[in-house]
Design an enzyme around this catalytic site. Structure first.
Site, short mmCIF file in Angstrom:
data_model
loop_
_atom_site.label_atom_id
_atom_site.label_comp_id
_atom_site.label_asym_id
_atom_site.label_seq_id
_atom_site.Cartn_x
_atom_site.Cartn_y
_atom_site.Cartn_z
N TYR A 19 0.82 -1.21 0.00
CA TYR A 19 0.00 0.00 0.00
C TYR A 19 0.86 1.27 0.00
O TYR A 19 0.45 2.30 -0.52
CB TYR A 19 -0.92 0.00 1.22
CG TYR A 19 -2.16 -0.84 1.08
CD1 TYR A 19 -3.40 -0.25 0.87
CD2 TYR A 19 -2.10 -2.22 1.13
CE1 TYR A 19 -4.56 -1.02 0.73
CE2 TYR A 19 -3.24 -3.01 1.01
CZ TYR A 19 -4.47 -2.40 0.80
OH TYR A 19 -5.59 -3.16 0.66
N TYR A 70 3.73 5.28 -2.76
CA TYR A 70 4.02 6.60 -2.21
C TYR A 70 5.53 6.79 -2.04
O TYR A 70 6.06 7.88 -2.28
CB TYR A 70 3.31 6.77 -0.87
CG TYR A 70 1.82 6.63 -0.95
CD1 TYR A 70 1.05 7.48 -1.73
CD2 TYR A 70 1.15 5.61 -0.26
CE1 TYR A 70 -0.32 7.34 -1.82
CE2 TYR A 70 -0.22 5.47 -0.34
CZ TYR A 70 -0.96 6.33 -1.12
OH TYR A 70 -2.31 6.19 -1.21
#
Length: 707
Positions: free
Chosen positions: A471, A475
């Site tokens: 997840y 980023y």
């Protein structure tokens, strides 16, 4: 290509035989007439092909060229030039123009030009109901915004200080001189105790910094640290606040923040034509320029050890976490280790997103339209607001005794406003409480706003769709390294991620925002990296072999377990003092064991910088600069000591520099601040702590009296 002239006669008038819709006339035309009509039509088609219509001109009418279409529409909404000239001579327009010119004097020239150009476009619009009034309202709002930004940076009194390096340097010198005058006044106050004099001088200098909007060092509490440490820290902090270099660094930081803040206020950061996502074009250009200069310097330097071993500085940089690719790997290793340790303790993962209220955003959701609720906040203001929310959440979780671990990443919206992505790990029975606490504090500010529920997002990690680290991998890659984002599309801009990574890095650097942080890793990243430096044949390897192997293989979970089992700690040693007198330490190895500790040094060599290839040239350029601290000061027995100076009525008998430096010894005797020694050596006039002025002339220091 020559242009073909056409008359205004319609095709129906030129070819009456083909003007009927029922085809009756066409059927009565003889064969000769048909051939004649076909020749005329072919001639007409050739004339159309010869028209000077370029691809760009035709694209004005095509839907796949939105920028040109928008420009064409904007031009069609403007009054013709002759109408603008006539309107500008009327009294309302003359008065408005005079008012605008008067207001623009108070803001920097670059932004004044932008406001003036946009005001003219709005004032001569054909679509607005009252274009002049609308333009004046808009201009007043923009000027108020810009002036509000400038008030947040009171250190700048002239627009040239935001652009000119030399002017900013003179400003730093003037402020340092003024700070020294304030200190000199406090040094002669009639307080009874030396510690009280220190506190009074620090408070006066801190108040001066606050009036200029500059962050100042905080003085510790006297009762908590004791008088000796209180005096030592106070003197170091006073040295900073009267130092020109310290002021120059603070001014550079304030200048970067102010310039970027002005760009955001003027709507230059966002999506759409003429805007740059995440960071302004000017900031990105400066970031690229500084990085090129940095790379040029690195490529021109090499490192040489005491035994004449030479390595390229570029190779050393590429082997450290200064290399973006290695930094990405380092973050991924720690994130995976955090997940494995949490799952071993029976914790489950959740992904949370914290977003600020609408008033912190300059642009609306898509980043193409200005937000009317914007309150003039900067990205730094937004980060402070999120830090305040996070502090309240942590305090509440501590009161409720909820155990958790986290990985936090900070990302910008397209207009530069920060938002947080947090990977939480907690026990399943505490998940609901953790979610409710986060939602409560994130939504507390402006809780009645429309869409307040969109500020907080909470998702449980689904193991069937991927691991928790998966997840956050996007980023990390998007914000750190270019190599892993070739196939990613940025959600905010719709552009390839490798095109906007440089903008995101510029945003973090310009606004001084830390992008990633961890909680619950048990061991520090510095100790992990130091363990990887242990040589394979080091003493005590039988006790550290496993922990070294775990660190070198990137297994954070195994590294933490074995490090705790053998009592692994970092080995530090004193590195002298900096020029402000603050004690410095550096990591030199690791220590294992508690009862009978074993020290393993990983940094046995002392390296120095020098110009690449300088040794072969045999010139003065081969003189090296050591990485060790050169500001260390020693007592009569050769031991490093903290710098201390006379403030008020008491003299602390501590040297200010090495006894081998006669000028420094003289400066210590007459109490000249340490950071002014270079000025004294270059023939400049300096001032001692008692207000006496000194100058070096013909190899001798002469006293010039007091102010």
């Amino acid at each position: 290509m020559p242009q073909t002239q056409f008359n205004s006669v319609s095709s129906a008038e030129q070819y009456p035989l083909f003007s009927s819709d029922d085809g009756v006339n066409a059927g009565r035309v003889s064969a000769n007439h048909r051939w004649q009509a076909a020749d005329m039509i072919a001639s007409l088609e050739q004339q159309v092909d010869q028209l000077p219509t370029s691809r760009n001109q035709m694209s004005l009418f095509e839907a796949d060229e939105p920028k040109l279409t928008a420009a064409h529409v904007a031009a069609s909404q403007q009054r013709p030039a002759y109408q603008q000239t006539a309107l500008s001579q009327t009294r309302p327009y003359r008065d408005s123009t005079a008012w605008l010119e008067q207001q623009l004097v108070m803001i920097p020239q670059r932004f004044a030009a932008y406001v003036k150009q946009e005001w003219q476009r709005r004032a001569y619009s054909l679509t607005a109901k009252d274009p002049l009034r609308s333009a004046n309202i808009w201009a007043r709002q923009q000027i108020d915004f810009v002036q509000g930004v400038l008030k947040q940076y009171p250190v700048f009194t002239k627009a040239s200080q935001l652009r000119n390096e030399a002017v900013a340097d003179r400003l730093a010198l003037n402020l340092a001189t003024r700070a020294f005058e304030i200190f000199t006044h406090c040094a002669h106050s009639e307080l009874t105790g030396y510690a009280e004099n220190i506190e009074a001088a620090h408070q006066a200098l801190a108040a001066f910094c606050r009036t200029k909007g500059i962050r100042h060092p905080q003085l510790p509490d006297l009762l908590e640290v004791g008088e000796e440490l209180f005096i030592a820290k106070g003197e170091c902090q006073i040295q900073k606040m009267i130092c020109e270099d310290w002021w120059a660094r603070r001014i550079r930081e304030a200048r970067d923040l102010c310039n970027e803040h002005l760009q955001i206020v003027c709507g230059n950061v966002g999506n759409g034509s003429g805007r740059s996502p995440y960071a302004s074009k000017e900031a990105v250009r400066q970031f690229r320029s500084r990085r090129r200069a940095q790379n040029d310097w690195i490529n021109g330097q090499e490192l040489v050890s005491e035994d004449d071993e030479v390595i390229s500085l570029r190779d050393a940089v590429n082997a450290s976490v200064s290399n973006p690719e290695l930094r990405r790997i380092d973050l991924m290793v720690r994130a995976r280790g955090l997940q494995e340790l949490a799952e071993e303790d029976g914790m489950v993962g959740f992904m949370a997103t914290f977003t600020l209220p609408s008033k912190y955003h300059r642009m609306r959701a898509q980043g193409t339209k200005l937000n009317n609720k914007y309150n003039g906040a900067s990205p730094k203001d937004g980060q402070r607001a999120l830090n305040g929310v996070w502090a309240k959440i942590r305090a509440k979780l501590k009161r409720d005794e909820i155990e958790y671990r986290y990985f936090r990443g900070v990302e910008p919206h397209v207009d530069g406003t920060p938002h947080w992505h947090i990977l939480f790990f907690c026990h399943r029975e505490n998940a609901t409480a953790l979610r409710d606490i986060c939602r409560e504090y994130v939504s507390a500010e402006d809780a009645t706003d429309r869409g307040v529920e969109n500020r907080f997002d909470w998702k449980a990690i689904d193991p069937t769709k991927g691991s928790a680290v998966g997840y956050v991998a996007k980023y990390i890659a998007k914000n750190v390294s270019l190599s892993e984002v070739d196939n990613l599309i940025d959600d905010d801009t719709g552009r390839p991620a490798n095109e906007v990574v440089i903008n995101v890095r510029t945003w973090a650097t310009r606004n001084r925002i830390r992008q990633f942080s961890f909680g619950g890793l048990v061991m520090t990243a510095g100790l992990y990296r130091e363990t990887r430096r242990i040589a394979a044949d080091a003493n005590g390897l039988d006790r550290v072999g496993l922990v070294r192997a775990a660190a070198c293989s990137g297994d954070w979970k195994a590294f933490v377990k074995t490090a705790l089992a053998i009592g692994l700690k970092g080995l530090k040693e004193d590195n002298g003092c900096n020029k402000y007198g603050e004690a410095q330490t550096k990591m030199v190895g690791v220590q294992i064991g508690t009862e009978y500790p074993i020290n393993i040094r990983t940094r046995s060599k002392v390296w120095a910088f020098r110009a690449a290839g300088a040794a072969s040239k045999g010139s003065d350029s081969c003189r090296s600069r050591s990485t060790n601290n050169k500001c260390t000061e020693y007592d009569s027995e050769g031991r490093p000591r903290l710098v201390n100076h006379d403030i008020g009525h008491r003299v602390i008998d501590r040297p200010m520099a090495k006894p081998t430096d006669p000028l420094a010894a003289f400066a210590s005797a007459v109490r000249i601040p340490l950071h002014q020694l270079d000025d004294l050596r270059h023939g400049n006039t300096v001032m001692g702590f008692d207000g006496t002025r000194w100058r070096l002339e013909d190899g001798q220091v002469r006293e010039l009296g007091t102010l």
